[in-house]
Design a protein around this motif. Structure first.
Motif, PDB file in Angstrom:
ATOM      1  N   GLU A  26     -24.919 -26.623 -72.559  1.00  0.00           N
ATOM      2  CA  GLU A  26     -24.149 -24.732 -71.728  1.00  0.00           C
ATOM      3  C   GLU A  26     -23.509 -23.679 -72.574  1.00  0.00           C
ATOM      4  N   ILE A  27     -22.631 -24.148 -73.955  1.00  0.00           N
ATOM      5  CA  ILE A  27     -22.781 -24.045 -74.692  1.00  0.00           C
ATOM      6  C   ILE A  27     -23.080 -23.652 -75.680  1.00  0.00           C
ATOM      7  N   VAL A  28     -24.435 -23.404 -76.154  1.00  0.00           N
ATOM      8  CA  VAL A  28     -25.699 -23.136 -76.547  1.00  0.00           C
ATOM      9  C   VAL A  28     -26.385 -22.229 -75.834  1.00  0.00           C
ATOM     10  N   ALA A  29     -26.262 -22.021 -74.639  1.00  0.00           N
ATOM     11  CA  ALA A  29     -26.941 -21.529 -73.724  1.00  0.00           C
ATOM     12  C   ALA A  29     -25.793 -20.186 -73.608  1.00  0.00           C
ATOM     13  N   LYS A  30     -25.002 -20.448 -73.440  1.00  0.00           N
ATOM     14  CA  LYS A  30     -23.380 -18.628 -74.066  1.00  0.00           C
ATOM     15  C   LYS A  30     -23.626 -17.991 -74.910  1.00  0.00           C
ATOM     16  N   VAL A  31     -23.498 -18.884 -75.882  1.00  0.00           N
ATOM     17  CA  VAL A  31     -23.556 -18.351 -77.726  1.00  0.00           C
ATOM     18  C   VAL A  31     -25.157 -17.454 -77.399  1.00  0.00           C
ATOM     19  N   LEU A  32     -26.360 -18.119 -76.979  1.00  0.00           N
ATOM     20  CA  LEU A  32     -27.665 -17.449 -77.156  1.00  0.00           C
ATOM     21  C   LEU A  32     -27.296 -16.357 -76.466  1.00  0.00           C
ATOM     22  N   TYR A  33     -26.644 -15.892 -74.951  1.00  0.00           N
ATOM     23  CA  TYR A  33     -26.390 -15.125 -73.532  1.00  0.00           C
ATOM     24  C   TYR A  33     -25.515 -14.076 -74.221  1.00  0.00           C
ATOM     25  N   TYR A  34     -24.982 -14.193 -74.490  1.00  0.00           N
ATOM     26  CA  TYR A  34     -23.983 -13.042 -76.356  1.00  0.00           C
ATOM     27  C   TYR A  34     -24.641 -12.599 -77.368  1.00  0.00           C
ATOM     28  N   ILE A  80     -21.745 -13.687 -85.106  1.00  0.00           N
ATOM     29  CA  ILE A  80     -22.179 -14.683 -84.272  1.00  0.00           C
ATOM     30  C   ILE A  80     -22.599 -16.027 -85.004  1.00  0.00           C
ATOM     31  N   PRO A  81     -23.901 -15.815 -85.919  1.00  0.00           N
ATOM     32  CA  PRO A  81     -24.200 -17.011 -86.716  1.00  0.00           C
ATOM     33  C   PRO A  81     -22.973 -17.946 -87.637  1.00  0.00           C
ATOM     34  N   LYS A  82     -22.478 -16.838 -88.228  1.00  0.00           N
ATOM     35  CA  LYS A  82     -21.388 -17.812 -89.012  1.00  0.00           C
ATOM     36  C   LYS A  82     -20.652 -18.621 -88.299  1.00  0.00           C
ATOM     37  N   VAL A  83     -20.922 -18.336 -86.511  1.00  0.00           N
ATOM     38  CA  VAL A  83     -19.889 -18.926 -85.818  1.00  0.00           C
ATOM     39  C   VAL A  83     -20.293 -20.172 -85.338  1.00  0.00           C
ATOM     40  N   VAL A  84     -20.917 -19.759 -84.802  1.00  0.00           N
ATOM     41  CA  VAL A  84     -21.983 -21.334 -84.790  1.00  0.00           C
ATOM     42  C   VAL A  84     -22.997 -21.946 -85.964  1.00  0.00           C
ATOM     43  N   ALA A  85     -22.859 -21.347 -87.171  1.00  0.00           N
ATOM     44  CA  ALA A  85     -22.606 -22.553 -88.429  1.00  0.00           C
ATOM     45  C   ALA A  85     -21.584 -23.106 -88.331  1.00  0.00           C
ATOM     46  N   ALA A  86     -20.090 -22.391 -88.367  1.00  0.00           N
ATOM     47  CA  ALA A  86     -18.809 -23.150 -88.430  1.00  0.00           C
ATOM     48  C   ALA A  86     -18.930 -24.452 -86.955  1.00  0.00           C
ATOM     49  N   ALA A  87     -19.781 -24.061 -85.936  1.00  0.00           N
ATOM     50  CA  ALA A  87     -19.749 -24.487 -84.899  1.00  0.00           C
ATOM     51  C   ALA A  87     -20.315 -26.258 -84.840  1.00  0.00           C
ATOM     52  N   LEU A 143     -13.708 -23.008 -91.020  1.00  0.00           N
ATOM     53  CA  LEU A 143     -13.324 -22.191 -91.012  1.00  0.00           C
ATOM     54  C   LEU A 143     -13.129 -20.899 -92.271  1.00  0.00           C
ATOM     55  N   GLY A 144     -13.400 -21.445 -93.211  1.00  0.00           N
ATOM     56  CA  GLY A 144     -14.766 -20.603 -94.456  1.00  0.00           C
ATOM     57  C   GLY A 144     -15.880 -20.082 -93.827  1.00  0.00           C
ATOM     58  N   GLN A 145     -17.071 -20.991 -92.857  1.00  0.00           N
ATOM     59  CA  GLN A 145     -17.941 -21.053 -92.863  1.00  0.00           C
ATOM     60  C   GLN A 145     -18.083 -19.827 -92.286  1.00  0.00           C
ATOM     61  N   ALA A 146     -17.244 -19.774 -91.599  1.00  0.00           N
ATOM     62  CA  ALA A 146     -17.056 -18.219 -90.641  1.00  0.00           C
ATOM     63  C   ALA A 146     -16.308 -17.415 -91.153  1.00  0.00           C
ATOM     64  N   GLY A 147     -16.274 -17.475 -92.199  1.00  0.00           N
ATOM     65  CA  GLY A 147     -15.856 -16.105 -92.809  1.00  0.00           C
ATOM     66  C   GLY A 147     -14.331 -15.695 -93.098  1.00  0.00           C
ATOM     67  N   ILE A 148     -13.366 -17.023 -92.329  1.00  0.00           N
ATOM     68  CA  ILE A 148     -11.896 -16.834 -92.854  1.00  0.00           C
ATOM     69  C   ILE A 148     -10.988 -17.301 -94.080  1.00  0.00           C
ATOM     70  N   ASN A 149     -10.348 -16.092 -94.514  1.00  0.00           N
ATOM     71  CA  ASN A 149      -9.731 -16.599 -95.553  1.00  0.00           C
ATOM     72  C   ASN A 149      -8.682 -17.279 -95.342  1.00  0.00           C
ATOM     73  N   THR A 150      -9.273 -18.990 -95.953  1.00  0.00           N
ATOM     74  CA  THR A 150      -8.283 -20.182 -95.834  1.00  0.00           C
ATOM     75  C   THR A 150      -8.046 -20.684 -97.123  1.00  0.00           C
ATOM     76  N   GLU A 151      -7.534 -19.657 -97.892  1.00  0.00           N
ATOM     77  CA  GLU A 151      -6.929 -19.729 -99.346  1.00  0.00           C
ATOM     78  C   GLU A 151      -4.966 -20.704 -98.930  1.00  0.00           C
ATOM     79  N   LEU A 152      -4.273 -19.713 -98.079  1.00  0.00           N
ATOM     80  CA  LEU A 152      -3.168 -20.483 -97.487  1.00  0.00           C
ATOM     81  C   LEU A 152      -3.149 -22.240 -96.966  1.00  0.00           C
ATOM     82  N   LEU A 153      -4.142 -21.834 -96.167  1.00  0.00           N
ATOM     83  CA  LEU A 153      -4.416 -23.883 -95.238  1.00  0.00           C
ATOM     84  C   LEU A 153      -4.356 -24.315 -96.247  1.00  0.00           C
ATOM     85  N   GLU A 154      -5.475 -23.708 -97.707  1.00  0.00           N
ATOM     86  CA  GLU A 154      -5.647 -25.095 -98.607  1.00  0.00           C
ATOM     87  C   GLU A 154      -4.453 -25.939 -99.251  1.00  0.00           C
TER      88      GLU A 154
END
Length: 274
Positions: A83-91, A121-128, A177-188
């Motif tokens: 269902e998750i893959v189907a929803k991501v593909l739908y959007y 979206i591809p970045k979010v899929v790879a991060a997931a 989060l880094g794969q999704a393109g979010i800056n994680t320097e502060l978290l690291e």
């Protein structure tokens, strides 16, 4: 007075321009609506087919393994990957058609915003996917640590397993989060400081707590050739026969009782050998 603009002519020209723009915009709007309707139909059809195929090939078994993890169970949610893959593909398909619709309308700002979402979206899929694999690996490491601790009869095996699980999970979340393109320097940096503080506190605490144990172990290297089982010795005012001696203690038979001395006592007190 003859130089004043003709108000009536200006209003007529303005109204005529608006009508012309509206006439030109209506076909674009109709075309965009048609593209959106087709996009919704295509997205729903593809998503339904993909969901059914994934269920038939047993793709949800991976989700079932995730649902068995204690961390996921505590979230009180059920993961169905089909269902998750189907929803991501739908959007994703829907956003592609929305991009086409905005291009039909000729609105550059909306088109750019939708394109950025499509590229995200591809970045979010790879991060997931990274997060899902990471949770499975973290759970496998936790079970391995618990199994090893049970083999060696370590009482705090579950605690160590949970520490390993959450440590690895935090690393995976930051990487995702880094794969999704979010800056994680502060978290690291915060995570590194936290881990460094925990290790330092553990090292200091463990060093203080094990000081006497280490002293006894070191004393065994100096005492193992000087004292043997069966010898009669007197430590301060206590006299008896050595029953056993190990890496940390010496057991002395003193009449009807036994007395156990830490090995570091042999280095710090008067000892007489008979």
């Amino acid at each position: 007075m003859n130089n004043l603009p003709n108000i009536t002519e200006i209003l007529v020209n303005t109204f005529q321009t608006l009508i012309n723009q509206f006439v030109d915009f209506v076909p674009k709007l109709v075309g965009a609506i048609v593209v959106l309707v087709i996009g919704v139909l295509v997205a729903k059809t593809v998503a339904a087919i993909v969901s059914r195929v994934l269920k038939q090939v047993g793709f949800d078994k991976i989700g079932a393994r995730l649902n068995d993890i204690d961390f996921i169970r505590q979230l009180q949610t059920e993961i169905k990957l089909s269902e998750i893959v189907a929803k991501v593909l739908y959007y994703f398909i829907l956003l592609v058609f929305i991009t086409a619709a905005t291009e039909t309308l000729g609105v550059a700002a909306i088109t750019g915003m939708v394109l950025s979402l499509v590229n995200f979206i591809p970045k979010v899929v790879a991060a997931a996917i990274m997060l899902q694999v990471g949770v499975l690996v973290a759970d496998a490491l936790k079970k391995a640590v618990i199994s090893i601790c049970q083999t060696f009869k370590v009482a705090s095996g579950k605690l160590l397993g949970m520490i390993v699980f959450y440590f690895f999970l935090i690393i995976i979340i930051i990487s995702a989060l880094g794969q999704a393109g979010i800056n994680t320097e502060l978290l690291e940096s915060s995570f590194n400081l936290l881990i460094g503080g925990i290790i330092f506190a553990f090292a200091v605490g463990y060093g203080i707590a094990s000081r006497d144990v280490m002293a006894n172990i070191l004393s065994s290297f100096y005492s193992k050739d000087r004292f043997k089982e069966g010898q009669t010795v007197q430590i301060d005012d206590v006299k008896g026969t050595i029953l056993s001696i190990d890496n940390t203690s010496l057991t002395l038979r003193t009449g009807d009782t036994t007395t156990i001395f830490p090995l570091q006592t042999l280095q710090s007190r008067k000892v007489e050998v008979f």
